[in-house]
Design a protein around this motif. Structure first.
Motif, PDB file in Angstrom:
ATOM      1  N   VAL A 159       0.844  -1.195   0.000  1.00 24.72           N
ATOM      2  CA  VAL A 159       0.000   0.000   0.000  1.00 24.72           C
ATOM      3  C   VAL A 159       0.879   1.245   0.000  1.00 24.72           C
ATOM      4  O   VAL A 159       2.038   1.207   0.408  1.00 24.72           O
ATOM      5  N   THR A 160       0.308   2.354  -0.474  1.00 23.62           N
ATOM      6  CA  THR A 160       0.990   3.635  -0.408  1.00 23.62           C
ATOM      7  C   THR A 160       0.932   4.158   1.029  1.00 23.62           C
ATOM      8  O   THR A 160      -0.118   4.104   1.666  1.00 23.62           O
ATOM      9  N   VAL A 161       2.053   4.667   1.523  1.00 24.48           N
ATOM     10  CA  VAL A 161       2.140   5.177   2.893  1.00 24.48           C
ATOM     11  C   VAL A 161       2.677   6.600   2.835  1.00 24.48           C
ATOM     12  O   VAL A 161       3.551   6.919   2.026  1.00 24.48           O
ATOM     13  N   TRP A 162       2.131   7.463   3.704  1.00 23.53           N
ATOM     14  CA  TRP A 162       2.642   8.829   3.833  1.00 23.53           C
ATOM     15  C   TRP A 162       3.207   9.022   5.231  1.00 23.53           C
ATOM     16  O   TRP A 162       2.626   8.560   6.213  1.00 23.53           O
ATOM     17  N   ALA A 163       4.323   9.729   5.318  1.00 21.72           N
ATOM     18  CA  ALA A 163       4.934  10.054   6.612  1.00 21.72           C
ATOM     19  C   ALA A 163       5.276  11.532   6.619  1.00 21.72           C
ATOM     20  O   ALA A 163       5.954  12.021   5.706  1.00 21.72           O
ATOM     21  N   TRP A 164       4.807  12.239   7.636  1.00 25.44           N
ATOM     22  CA  TRP A 164       4.993  13.698   7.703  1.00 25.44           C
ATOM     23  C   TRP A 164       5.320  14.100   9.125  1.00 25.44           C
ATOM     24  O   TRP A 164       4.659  13.655  10.065  1.00 25.44           O
ATOM     25  N   LEU A 196       1.545   9.322  10.389  1.00 23.58           N
ATOM     26  CA  LEU A 196       1.545   8.300   9.334  1.00 23.58           C
ATOM     27  C   LEU A 196       0.122   7.953   8.925  1.00 23.58           C
ATOM     28  O   LEU A 196      -0.767   7.849   9.770  1.00 23.58           O
ATOM     29  N   ASP A 197      -0.069   7.770   7.634  1.00 24.72           N
ATOM     30  CA  ASP A 197      -1.330   7.226   7.127  1.00 24.72           C
ATOM     31  C   ASP A 197      -1.021   6.406   5.892  1.00 24.72           C
ATOM     32  O   ASP A 197       0.095   6.465   5.346  1.00 24.72           O
ATOM     33  N   TRP A 198      -2.004   5.648   5.434  1.00 22.19           N
ATOM     34  CA  TRP A 198      -1.783   4.738   4.311  1.00 22.19           C
ATOM     35  C   TRP A 198      -3.099   4.504   3.581  1.00 22.19           C
ATOM     36  O   TRP A 198      -4.182   4.736   4.108  1.00 22.19           O
ATOM     37  N   VAL A 199      -2.977   4.018   2.348  1.00 25.93           N
ATOM     38  CA  VAL A 199      -4.146   3.756   1.520  1.00 25.93           C
ATOM     39  C   VAL A 199      -4.916   2.566   2.076  1.00 25.93           C
ATOM     40  O   VAL A 199      -4.319   1.556   2.482  1.00 25.93           O
ATOM     41  N   ARG A 200      -6.234   2.694   2.102  1.00 23.11           N
ATOM     42  CA  ARG A 200      -7.086   1.591   2.552  1.00 23.11           C
ATOM     43  C   ARG A 200      -7.626   0.834   1.329  1.00 23.11           C
ATOM     44  O   ARG A 200      -8.094   1.433   0.373  1.00 23.11           O
ATOM     45  N   ARG A 201      -7.522  -0.431   1.368  1.00 17.99           N
ATOM     46  CA  ARG A 201      -8.087  -1.314   0.347  1.00 17.99           C
ATOM     47  C   ARG A 201      -8.281  -2.668   0.991  1.00 17.99           C
ATOM     48  O   ARG A 201      -7.930  -2.876   2.153  1.00 17.99           O
ATOM     49  N   TRP A 241      -5.511  14.757   8.368  1.00 20.34           N
ATOM     50  CA  TRP A 241      -5.164  14.985   6.974  1.00 20.34           C
ATOM     51  C   TRP A 241      -5.123  13.678   6.194  1.00 20.34           C
ATOM     52  O   TRP A 241      -5.353  13.665   4.972  1.00 20.34           O
ATOM     53  N   GLY A 242      -4.831  12.571   6.861  1.00 19.77           N
ATOM     54  CA  GLY A 242      -4.808  11.282   6.173  1.00 19.77           C
ATOM     55  C   GLY A 242      -6.198  10.882   5.692  1.00 19.77           C
ATOM     56  O   GLY A 242      -6.365  10.373   4.573  1.00 19.77           O
ATOM     57  N   ARG A 243      -7.193  11.101   6.538  1.00 18.35           N
ATOM     58  CA  ARG A 243      -8.571  10.799   6.140  1.00 18.35           C
ATOM     59  C   ARG A 243      -8.975  11.641   4.934  1.00 18.35           C
ATOM     60  O   ARG A 243      -9.608  11.146   3.995  1.00 18.35           O
ATOM     61  N   ILE A 244      -8.581  12.917   4.932  1.00 21.80           N
ATOM     62  CA  ILE A 244      -8.925  13.801   3.818  1.00 21.80           C
ATOM     63  C   ILE A 244      -8.180  13.385   2.557  1.00 21.80           C
ATOM     64  O   ILE A 244      -8.742  13.410   1.450  1.00 21.80           O
ATOM     65  N   THR A 245      -6.922  13.007   2.701  1.00 16.91           N
ATOM     66  CA  THR A 245      -6.158  12.542   1.538  1.00 16.91           C
ATOM     67  C   THR A 245      -6.811  11.323   0.909  1.00 16.91           C
ATOM     68  O   THR A 245      -6.956  11.235  -0.326  1.00 16.91           O
ATOM     69  N   ARG A 246      -7.231  10.389   1.730  1.00 23.85           N
ATOM     70  CA  ARG A 246      -7.870   9.185   1.184  1.00 23.85           C
ATOM     71  C   ARG A 246      -9.194   9.524   0.499  1.00 23.85           C
ATOM     72  O   ARG A 246      -9.536   8.942  -0.522  1.00 23.85           O
ATOM     73  N   ARG A 247      -9.949  10.471   1.059  1.00 26.33           N
ATOM     74  CA  ARG A 247     -11.199  10.899   0.424  1.00 26.33           C
ATOM     75  C   ARG A 247     -10.918  11.591  -0.904  1.00 26.33           C
ATOM     76  O   ARG A 247     -11.614  11.365  -1.901  1.00 26.33           O
ATOM     77  N   ALA A 248      -9.893  12.434  -0.939  1.00 26.84           N
ATOM     78  CA  ALA A 248      -9.543  13.129  -2.170  1.00 26.84           C
ATOM     79  C   ALA A 248      -9.152  12.131  -3.268  1.00 26.84           C
ATOM     80  O   ALA A 248      -9.539  12.291  -4.441  1.00 26.84           O
ATOM     81  N   ARG A 249      -8.403  11.115  -2.915  1.00 27.36           N
ATOM     82  CA  ARG A 249      -8.006  10.105  -3.902  1.00 27.36           C
ATOM     83  C   ARG A 249      -9.226   9.357  -4.440  1.00 27.36           C
ATOM     84  O   ARG A 249      -9.298   9.036  -5.628  1.00 27.36           O
TER      85      ARG A 249
END
Length: 512
Positions: free
Chosen positions: A252-257, A267-272, A304-312
């Motif tokens: 999965v794609t992971v973001w670290a900030w 940290l957040d990551w793509v849900r599937r 921001w991770g929840r918003i990023t996943r919604r935007a995608r």
């Protein structure tokens, strides 16, 4: 005559027996038993009788329990006297925590820990057996836990510089941590490592170290201890390594900030299907030999991770459109509307609209559309363009930079021309890019869009905001495919990182 006088005098001197209430509270029950039994019964003794099920709640007064007077007077006198004797005996041979601290000079946390470990007897009222407390300085000397500052003072070296070198050399490591308030906020804390005093003292026995050359160094002077320190990875290196390993393990794609607002990593990551849950990742983080010590400084699934996943998700083909309007005035009638496909940016609709009302000078100063422009373009009225607007937005999430404004404008115009707005009026069909962007940035302050103030230009600028949010924050880690015949990447092993945990979770020369 004499008998009558005696009888009369007897009646006058004998007071009538006091009538007791049907039920009493704890303190009055204790006073009653003390009077009847002649022993110093106190409220704590009544509490123990209740705990032992010898007394039960009979009634309530407001929020206070009451106990039957009859049941209290029927208690076994020997039982009550025994409880009183046990209490007074315990008070004579025990001391409070604060008294223990004053008695032996230990920190209260160390005394409490000795009680938790069974090294000191802890009895009623949270008191400690005096004899056990007195044995601690002799039998447990060196087992106290001290902070990094206290450890540096014990060694006579600089804090934190030289202490970090000691840790990096592998001579000292924290045994636990504690939370302490940070700044003036009562809600924010920092994790402070604690060291075993005996371990600190053992550092002075390391052979070959000239401690006299280390002590008394001025601030900024090079330390001889540098030659013993092993180079440790920075906190950022460790977190980024965990993020990449997480991406590799689960595909999965992971973001670290690293948030500049809190100083912590997020940290957040793509849900599937098959993607790890927050609980799964938290468990992996706790077990990771390198990143585990930093678990308290890493936030999983931030806003921001929840918003990023919604935007995608909104950028998937056919999922959403981006809409913008220009109006005659603030919350006025529509003079221009544009709709573009969120996934491709393709223009689906871009038209001027005859509002059948004059354009306010303030609005003209913003978008530059005049009444003459509308006449020259033979702009259609809102009832004529509404069917097309419904069609291009039907079954899609409608993204708008200021959702509440655009939704209100098109809904009001639909009602004005006697038409049903249908799905355009439902707030659940819209998504506000401005509010989401503010949360995504972490500033919680609305940001100006920066478009050209025409409907199509603003819609395209709003889509750029959606694209920015879809990229996540910080660094994006994509899963790496292992070469053919090689196993998938695994988490770093304990040999990949130093065995020590640096001061306050930050290694030598550490940075975010």
């Amino acid at each position: 005559m004499t008998d009558t006088a005696v009888e009369t005098a007897s009646r006058e001197t004998t007071a009538p027996e006091k009538t007791l209430p049907e039920a009493l509270g704890v303190h009055r029950t204790a006073a009653l038993l003390a009077e009847r039994l002649g022993v110093p019964v106190v409220a704590d003794d009544i509490d123990q009788l209740i705990e032992l099920k010898h007394l039960e709640i009979y009634d309530w007064y407001k929020r206070w329990p009451l106990y039957s007077t009859k049941d209290a007077l029927a208690l076994d006198a020997d039982l009550v006297k025994q409880l009183v004797a046990e209490r007074t005996a315990w008070l004579e041979v025990s001391i409070t925590r604060d008294e223990a601290v004053e008695r032996i000079g230990w920190h209260w946390r160390d005394i409490a820990r000795m009680g938790d470990e069974g090294r000191v007897k802890v009895g009623r009222f949270g008191r400690y057996l005096t004899a056990d407390v007195d044995r601690l300085p002799r039998e447990a000397e060196g087992e106290q836990h001290i902070t990094g500052q206290a450890a540096a003072k014990e060694l006579g070296i600089r804090y934190p510089t030289d202490l970090r070198y000691v840790e990096a050399a592998g001579w000292l490591a924290p045994v636990t941590t504690m939370e302490m308030p940070a700044g003036t906020s009562r809600y924010r804390t920092v994790t402070v490592p604690l060291y075993r005093l005996a371990d600190v003292r053992a550092v002075e026995e390391v052979p070959g170290v000239d401690w006299n050359s280390v002590r008394g160094l001025p601030k900024g002077a090079p330390s001889p201890l540098r030659t013993y320190a092993r180079k440790a990875p920075t906190r950022g290196d460790v977190v980024r390594g965990f993020a990449q390993a997480l991406a590799d393990r689960h595909g999965v794609t992971v973001w670290a900030w690293c948030s500049p607002y809190t100083g912590s990593w997020e940290l957040d990551w793509v849900r599937r299907d098959g993607a790890p849950t927050k609980k799964d990742v938290a468990a992996e983080l706790a077990k990771d030999p390198a990143a585990g010590p930093y678990a308290g400084e890493i936030t999983l699934c931030p806003k921001w991770g929840r918003i990023t996943r919604r935007a995608r998700a909104l950028l998937e083909p056919g999922a959403a459109v981006v809409l913008d309007t220009e109006t005659t005035d603030l919350y006025g009638r529509t003079v221009e509307v544009a709709v573009i496909d969120a996934a491709s940016g393709k223009k689906l609709m871009n038209t001027l609209v005859q509002p059948e009302a004059p354009i306010a000078p303030e609005a003209y100063g913003v978008h530059g559309i005049s009444d003459e422009d509308l006449l020259a373009a033979n702009a259609r009225t809102f009832d004529r363009i509404l069917p097309r607007l419904r069609k291009v937005t039907r079954g899609r999430v409608i993204c708008a930079y200021k959702e509440e404004f655009d939704r209100t404008v098109v809904t009001n115009d639909a009602h004005r021309v006697g038409k049903r707005p249908m799905h355009l009026a439902d707030p659940d069909n819209w998504w506000c890019l401005m509010e989401s962007y503010a949360v995504w940035l972490g500033s919680n302050r609305w940001t100006a869009l920066g478009g050209n103030h025409r409907a199509l230009g603003d819609a395209q600028a709003a889509r750029e905001v959606l694209l920015e949010m879809s990229r996540g924050r910080g660094t994006m880690f994509e899963p790496r495919l292992a070469p053919a015949g090689e196993p998938e990447p695994n988490p770093p092993t304990p040999t990949d990182v130093p065995a020590t945990v640096p001061e306050q979770g930050v290694p030598v020369a550490a940075s975010a």
